[in-house]
Design a protein around this motif. Structure first.
Motif, PDB file in Angstrom:
ATOM      1  N   SER A 141     -79.341  -8.558  31.078  1.00  0.00           N
ATOM      2  CA  SER A 141     -78.983  -9.957  31.313  1.00  0.00           C
ATOM      3  C   SER A 141     -78.120 -10.159  32.547  1.00  0.00           C
ATOM      4  O   SER A 141     -77.935 -11.283  33.004  1.00  0.00           O
ATOM      5  N   GLY A 142     -77.581  -9.085  33.070  1.00  0.00           N
ATOM      6  CA  GLY A 142     -76.680  -9.196  34.209  1.00  0.00           C
ATOM      7  C   GLY A 142     -75.231  -9.409  33.794  1.00  0.00           C
ATOM      8  O   GLY A 142     -74.361  -9.569  34.640  1.00  0.00           O
ATOM      9  N   LEU A 143     -74.974  -9.428  32.492  1.00  0.00           N
ATOM     10  CA  LEU A 143     -73.605  -9.587  31.997  1.00  0.00           C
ATOM     11  C   LEU A 143     -73.096  -8.230  31.518  1.00  0.00           C
ATOM     12  O   LEU A 143     -73.640  -7.653  30.587  1.00  0.00           O
ATOM     13  N   ALA A 144     -72.062  -7.743  32.183  1.00  0.00           N
ATOM     14  CA  ALA A 144     -71.462  -6.465  31.794  1.00  0.00           C
ATOM     15  C   ALA A 144     -70.434  -6.698  30.699  1.00  0.00           C
ATOM     16  O   ALA A 144     -69.989  -7.831  30.479  1.00  0.00           O
ATOM     17  N   GLY A 145     -70.033  -5.639  30.018  1.00  0.00           N
ATOM     18  CA  GLY A 145     -69.060  -5.742  28.934  1.00  0.00           C
ATOM     19  C   GLY A 145     -67.778  -6.423  29.347  1.00  0.00           C
ATOM     20  O   GLY A 145     -67.274  -7.303  28.659  1.00  0.00           O
ATOM     21  N   GLU A 146     -67.221  -6.038  30.494  1.00  0.00           N
ATOM     22  CA  GLU A 146     -65.959  -6.634  30.950  1.00  0.00           C
ATOM     23  C   GLU A 146     -66.145  -8.110  31.289  1.00  0.00           C
ATOM     24  O   GLU A 146     -65.257  -8.924  31.042  1.00  0.00           O
ATOM     25  N   GLU A 147     -67.294  -8.455  31.843  1.00  0.00           N
ATOM     26  CA  GLU A 147     -67.564  -9.859  32.153  1.00  0.00           C
ATOM     27  C   GLU A 147     -67.656 -10.693  30.874  1.00  0.00           C
ATOM     28  O   GLU A 147     -67.149 -11.813  30.813  1.00  0.00           O
ATOM     29  N   LEU A 148     -68.259 -10.138  29.846  1.00  0.00           N
ATOM     30  CA  LEU A 148     -68.306 -10.841  28.554  1.00  0.00           C
ATOM     31  C   LEU A 148     -66.905 -11.045  28.000  1.00  0.00           C
ATOM     32  O   LEU A 148     -66.605 -12.107  27.436  1.00  0.00           O
ATOM     33  N   ARG A 149     -66.037 -10.060  28.158  1.00  0.00           N
ATOM     34  CA  ARG A 149     -64.644 -10.198  27.702  1.00  0.00           C
ATOM     35  C   ARG A 149     -63.937 -11.318  28.460  1.00  0.00           C
ATOM     36  O   ARG A 149     -63.167 -12.082  27.879  1.00  0.00           O
ATOM     37  N   GLU A 150     -64.182 -11.431  29.747  1.00  0.00           N
ATOM     38  CA  GLU A 150     -63.566 -12.493  30.546  1.00  0.00           C
ATOM     39  C   GLU A 150     -64.077 -13.863  30.123  1.00  0.00           C
ATOM     40  O   GLU A 150     -63.308 -14.824  30.043  1.00  0.00           O
ATOM     41  N   ILE A 151     -65.369 -13.960  29.857  1.00  0.00           N
ATOM     42  CA  ILE A 151     -65.938 -15.224  29.378  1.00  0.00           C
ATOM     43  C   ILE A 151     -65.326 -15.600  28.036  1.00  0.00           C
ATOM     44  O   ILE A 151     -64.964 -16.755  27.801  1.00  0.00           O
ATOM     45  N   ALA A 152     -65.193 -14.618  27.143  1.00  0.00           N
ATOM     46  CA  ALA A 152     -64.596 -14.867  25.825  1.00  0.00           C
ATOM     47  C   ALA A 152     -63.155 -15.356  25.966  1.00  0.00           C
ATOM     48  O   ALA A 152     -62.738 -16.291  25.279  1.00  0.00           O
ATOM     49  N   ALA A 153     -62.393 -14.754  26.877  1.00  0.00           N
ATOM     50  CA  ALA A 153     -61.010 -15.189  27.095  1.00  0.00           C
ATOM     51  C   ALA A 153     -60.969 -16.617  27.631  1.00  0.00           C
ATOM     52  O   ALA A 153     -60.130 -17.423  27.210  1.00  0.00           O
ATOM     53  N   ALA A 154     -61.878 -16.937  28.546  1.00  0.00           N
ATOM     54  CA  ALA A 154     -61.935 -18.305  29.085  1.00  0.00           C
ATOM     55  C   ALA A 154     -62.303 -19.300  27.991  1.00  0.00           C
ATOM     56  O   ALA A 154     -61.731 -20.405  27.926  1.00  0.00           O
ATOM     57  N   LEU A 155     -63.224 -18.946  27.123  1.00  0.00           N
ATOM     58  CA  LEU A 155     -63.603 -19.841  26.021  1.00  0.00           C
ATOM     59  C   LEU A 155     -62.435 -20.069  25.068  1.00  0.00           C
ATOM     60  O   LEU A 155     -62.210 -21.185  24.599  1.00  0.00           O
ATOM     61  N   ARG A 156     -61.670 -19.009  24.778  1.00  0.00           N
ATOM     62  CA  ARG A 156     -60.497 -19.172  23.914  1.00  0.00           C
ATOM     63  C   ARG A 156     -59.463 -20.076  24.577  1.00  0.00           C
ATOM     64  O   ARG A 156     -58.858 -20.933  23.923  1.00  0.00           O
ATOM     65  N   ALA A 157     -59.279 -19.917  25.881  1.00  0.00           N
ATOM     66  CA  ALA A 157     -58.331 -20.784  26.605  1.00  0.00           C
ATOM     67  C   ALA A 157     -58.810 -22.236  26.572  1.00  0.00           C
ATOM     68  O   ALA A 157     -58.007 -23.154  26.343  1.00  0.00           O
ATOM     69  N   MET A 158     -60.090 -22.446  26.767  1.00  0.00           N
ATOM     70  CA  MET A 158     -60.627 -23.814  26.741  1.00  0.00           C
ATOM     71  C   MET A 158     -60.517 -24.408  25.337  1.00  0.00           C
ATOM     72  O   MET A 158     -60.273 -25.604  25.193  1.00  0.00           O
ATOM     73  N   SER A 159     -60.658 -23.581  24.309  1.00  0.00           N
ATOM     74  CA  SER A 159     -60.529 -24.115  22.944  1.00  0.00           C
ATOM     75  C   SER A 159     -59.118 -24.642  22.735  1.00  0.00           C
ATOM     76  O   SER A 159     -58.927 -25.666  22.063  1.00  0.00           O
ATOM     77  N   GLY A 160     -58.129 -23.976  23.318  1.00  0.00           N
ATOM     78  CA  GLY A 160     -56.754 -24.469  23.238  1.00  0.00           C
ATOM     79  C   GLY A 160     -56.596 -25.814  23.924  1.00  0.00           C
ATOM     80  O   GLY A 160     -55.916 -26.705  23.415  1.00  0.00           O
ATOM     81  N   LEU A 161     -57.236 -25.976  25.073  1.00  0.00           N
ATOM     82  CA  LEU A 161     -57.180 -27.263  25.777  1.00  0.00           C
ATOM     83  C   LEU A 161     -57.855 -28.365  24.967  1.00  0.00           C
ATOM     84  O   LEU A 161     -57.350 -29.490  24.883  1.00  0.00           O
ATOM     85  N   PHE A 162     -58.999 -28.038  24.377  1.00  0.00           N
ATOM     86  CA  PHE A 162     -59.696 -29.025  23.542  1.00  0.00           C
ATOM     87  C   PHE A 162     -58.854 -29.384  22.316  1.00  0.00           C
ATOM     88  O   PHE A 162     -58.796 -30.545  21.917  1.00  0.00           O
ATOM     89  N   ASP A 163     -58.205 -28.389  21.692  1.00  0.00           N
ATOM     90  CA  ASP A 163     -57.335 -28.673  20.551  1.00  0.00           C
ATOM     91  C   ASP A 163     -56.173 -29.591  20.951  1.00  0.00           C
ATOM     92  O   ASP A 163     -55.835 -30.537  20.238  1.00  0.00           O
ATOM     93  N   GLN A 164     -55.565 -29.294  22.081  1.00  0.00           N
ATOM     94  CA  GLN A 164     -54.466 -30.116  22.567  1.00  0.00           C
ATOM     95  C   GLN A 164     -54.939 -31.537  22.872  1.00  0.00           C
ATOM     96  O   GLN A 164     -54.278 -32.513  22.505  1.00  0.00           O
ATOM     97  N   ALA A 165     -56.093 -31.659  23.511  1.00  0.00           N
ATOM     98  CA  ALA A 165     -56.641 -32.989  23.818  1.00  0.00           C
ATOM     99  C   ALA A 165     -56.993 -33.741  22.541  1.00  0.00           C
ATOM    100  O   ALA A 165     -56.801 -34.974  22.467  1.00  0.00           O
ATOM    101  N   SER A 166     -57.477 -33.043  21.523  1.00  0.00           N
ATOM    102  CA  SER A 166     -57.818 -33.727  20.265  1.00  0.00           C
ATOM    103  C   SER A 166     -56.570 -34.248  19.575  1.00  0.00           C
ATOM    104  O   SER A 166     -56.584 -35.340  18.986  1.00  0.00           O
ATOM    105  N   ARG A 167     -55.472 -33.488  19.647  1.00  0.00           N
ATOM    106  CA  ARG A 167     -54.209 -33.982  19.087  1.00  0.00           C
ATOM    107  C   ARG A 167     -53.720 -35.215  19.855  1.00  0.00           C
ATOM    108  O   ARG A 167     -53.238 -36.184  19.266  1.00  0.00           O
TER     109      ARG A 167
END
Length: 172
Positions: A141-167
């Motif tokens: 797929s062109g996605l390496a293990g470390e790149e997947l980890r970075e994407i996962a970290a970005a998604l977790r960070a964005m979930s925090g922003l969405f939670d804050q915006a929902s509050r």
């Protein structure tokens, strides 16, 4: 104005993508299609594993209760899955208990849930299907293990922003 193909904005709602912050709308659209693709994947993987009647939430709850072979309470499961409406988790737990995929034990006012032997076996079959159908194709797929980890970290960070915006939106 026509944008070059590599700068094309791919959004679900043009009215949300006008002006500053259009990238957020593009990200939201990516979440929408990824969410729906992931739900479809979980259900088809679980169907291939032998349990077609489970919803995406029920699959997530089953995997969460099987995680690390530890008992979990309703509040633990809802918290770890970031689900605000615990009634949906309660419904999933009841269905999984009825299917014999979970066991429960009441201690005082708390109920603790754990994957049964049948639930653990189903999670293993799901894991096998996942390895065959998903993990084998990841290297191509062109996605390496470390790149997947970075994407996962970005998604977790964005979930925090969405939670804050929902509050913030709830306080308006």
């Amino acid at each position: 104005m026509t944008m070059p193909p590599n700068n094309r904005r791919i959004v679900s709602s043009r009215h949300l993508a006008e002006g500053d912050g259009w990238e957020a709308s593009e990200f939201e659209y990516g979440l929408i299609i990824a969410h729906n693709a992931f739900n479809r994947w979980m259900q088809r993987c679980m169907t291939a594993a032998g349990m077609p009647e489970l919803s995406p939430l029920e699959i997530l709850v089953l995997h969460n209760t099987n995680h690390r072979d530890r008992e979990k309470r309703l509040t633990d499961i809802a918290f770890l899955l970031n689900i605000e409406d615990s009634h949906t988790v309660t419904y999933a737990l009841r269905k999984l208990l009825k299917l014999g995929l979970l066991t429960s034990e009441k201690r005082g006012k708390e109920v603790f849930y754990k994957a049964s032997d049948a639930g653990q076996a189903l999670c293993q079959r799901y894991r096998d299907v996942r390895a065959q159908c998903l993990l084998e194709s990841l290297p191509h797929s062109g996605l390496a293990g470390e790149e997947l980890r970075e994407i996962a970290a970005a998604l977790r960070a964005m979930s925090g922003l969405f939670d804050q915006a929902s509050r913030a939106a709830a306080s308006l």
